[in-house]
Write an enzyme that holds these catalytic residues in place. Structure first.
Site, short mmCIF file in Angstrom:
data_model
loop_
_atom_site.label_atom_id
_atom_site.label_comp_id
_atom_site.label_asym_id
_atom_site.label_seq_id
_atom_site.Cartn_x
_atom_site.Cartn_y
_atom_site.Cartn_z
N ASP A 23 10.66 -10.85 11.98
CA ASP A 23 9.79 -10.24 12.98
C ASP A 23 8.32 -10.56 12.70
O ASP A 23 7.90 -10.59 11.54
CB ASP A 23 10.01 -8.72 12.96
CG ASP A 23 9.55 -8.05 14.24
OD1 ASP A 23 9.24 -8.75 15.21
OD2 ASP A 23 9.50 -6.80 14.24
N HIS A 40 6.05 -19.19 16.09
CA HIS A 40 7.45 -19.54 15.90
C HIS A 40 7.59 -20.80 15.03
O HIS A 40 8.51 -20.89 14.21
CB HIS A 40 8.13 -19.73 17.25
CG HIS A 40 8.19 -18.48 18.07
ND1 HIS A 40 8.81 -17.34 17.65
CD2 HIS A 40 7.68 -18.19 19.30
CE1 HIS A 40 8.70 -16.39 18.56
NE2 HIS A 40 8.02 -16.89 19.57
N LEU A 134 25.77 -22.73 0.37
CA LEU A 134 25.29 -21.52 1.04
C LEU A 134 25.67 -21.63 2.50
O LEU A 134 25.62 -22.71 3.08
CB LEU A 134 23.77 -21.39 0.87
CG LEU A 134 23.06 -20.16 1.43
CD1 LEU A 134 21.82 -19.83 0.58
CD2 LEU A 134 22.60 -20.37 2.88
#
Length: 245
Positions: A23, A40, A134
């Site tokens: 956020d 972004h 991962l």
């Protein structure tokens, strides 16, 4: 916000699965007089830093909330910019993720997405399918309430068709109909920017997760912030509803 770790601090417990609500990209850009898309872009840099930190810490699964089903309400220009950034990321970053042994999975409703993005997602998932260092789970056009309703609908269809008996339905059976089937539930949720909400993210899966809220905008999130969240997680006593003493 968790205290920042000292140079000598040691992480005592490492969560297997970390979920992150990234956020603050828009606020970061606005504070600097920049267009929201620049926030972004800088947020994508923070994702790279976070994945390195998570991999080095021994985290096995990371789920990031990249685009919610509610984000379509944003301006057409911003949504178009976000889709363009997603295309760029899928084309430019997958090779590096693959070299790093990271498996990419995408959860959420793909039907409203442009077909070229759906194709890029499929290619990324297929290319990295066998990687084991991962798992990066990307929640894209995702909303937890919609996920739960969809799971309930598909389970009901199987009951009506006779493929599942009512007596067979329990929490584990229901979880098998969620988009995260086969992935362990998050141990830790990190949310940046100081907001303290789940925002319709992994509501079923987050039942026993530890929640850590960090008062830093996502583009500024770095290794020290990640380590601070890990240290805070290590201080928690996870009881899963059981009493102590």
């Amino acid at each position: 916000m968790p205290s920042m770790p000292s140079p000598h601090a040691r992480i005592s417990a490492v969560p297997s699965h970390v979920a992150i609500i990234m956020d603050g990209n828009g606020r970061w850009a606005r504070a600097r007089g920049l267009p929201r898309i620049e926030g972004h872009r800088r947020g994508a840099d923070a994702v790279r830093r976070m994945l390195r930190a998570a991999g080095e810490a021994g985290v096995r699964y990371v789920t990031i909330f990249s685009f919610s089903s509610e984000n379509w309400r944003r301006s057409t220009a911003e949504v178009d910019d976000l889709m363009g950034l997603l295309r760029l990321y899928l084309r430019s970053e997958i090779a590096e993720l693959h070299r790093s042994g990271i498996r990419v999975r995408v959860i959420g409703d793909r039907k409203p997405l442009p077909q070229d993005i759906v194709d890029l997602i499929h290619g990324a998932e297929e290319r990295t399918r066998n990687n084991q260092a991962l798992d990066l789970i990307v929640a894209l056009n995702y909303g937890a309430r919609g996920e739960i309703v969809d799971a309930a609908r598909r389970l009901a269809d199987d009951v009506v068709a006779g493929r599942v008996a009512l007596s067979e339905i329990d929490e584990d059976a229901f979880a098998g109909y969620l988009s995260t089937a086969g992935i362990p539930d998050p141990d830790l949720l990190i949310r940046t920017s100081g907001e303290q909400r789940l925002s319709n993210f992994l509501l079923w899966q987050m039942a026993y997760a530890e929640l850590v809220f960090i008062d830093v905008l996502w583009p500024d999130f770095d290794r020290d912030h990640f380590d601070a969240a890990m240290l805070e997680y290590g201080r928690r006593e996870r009881r899963y509803g059981a009493s102590v003493g």
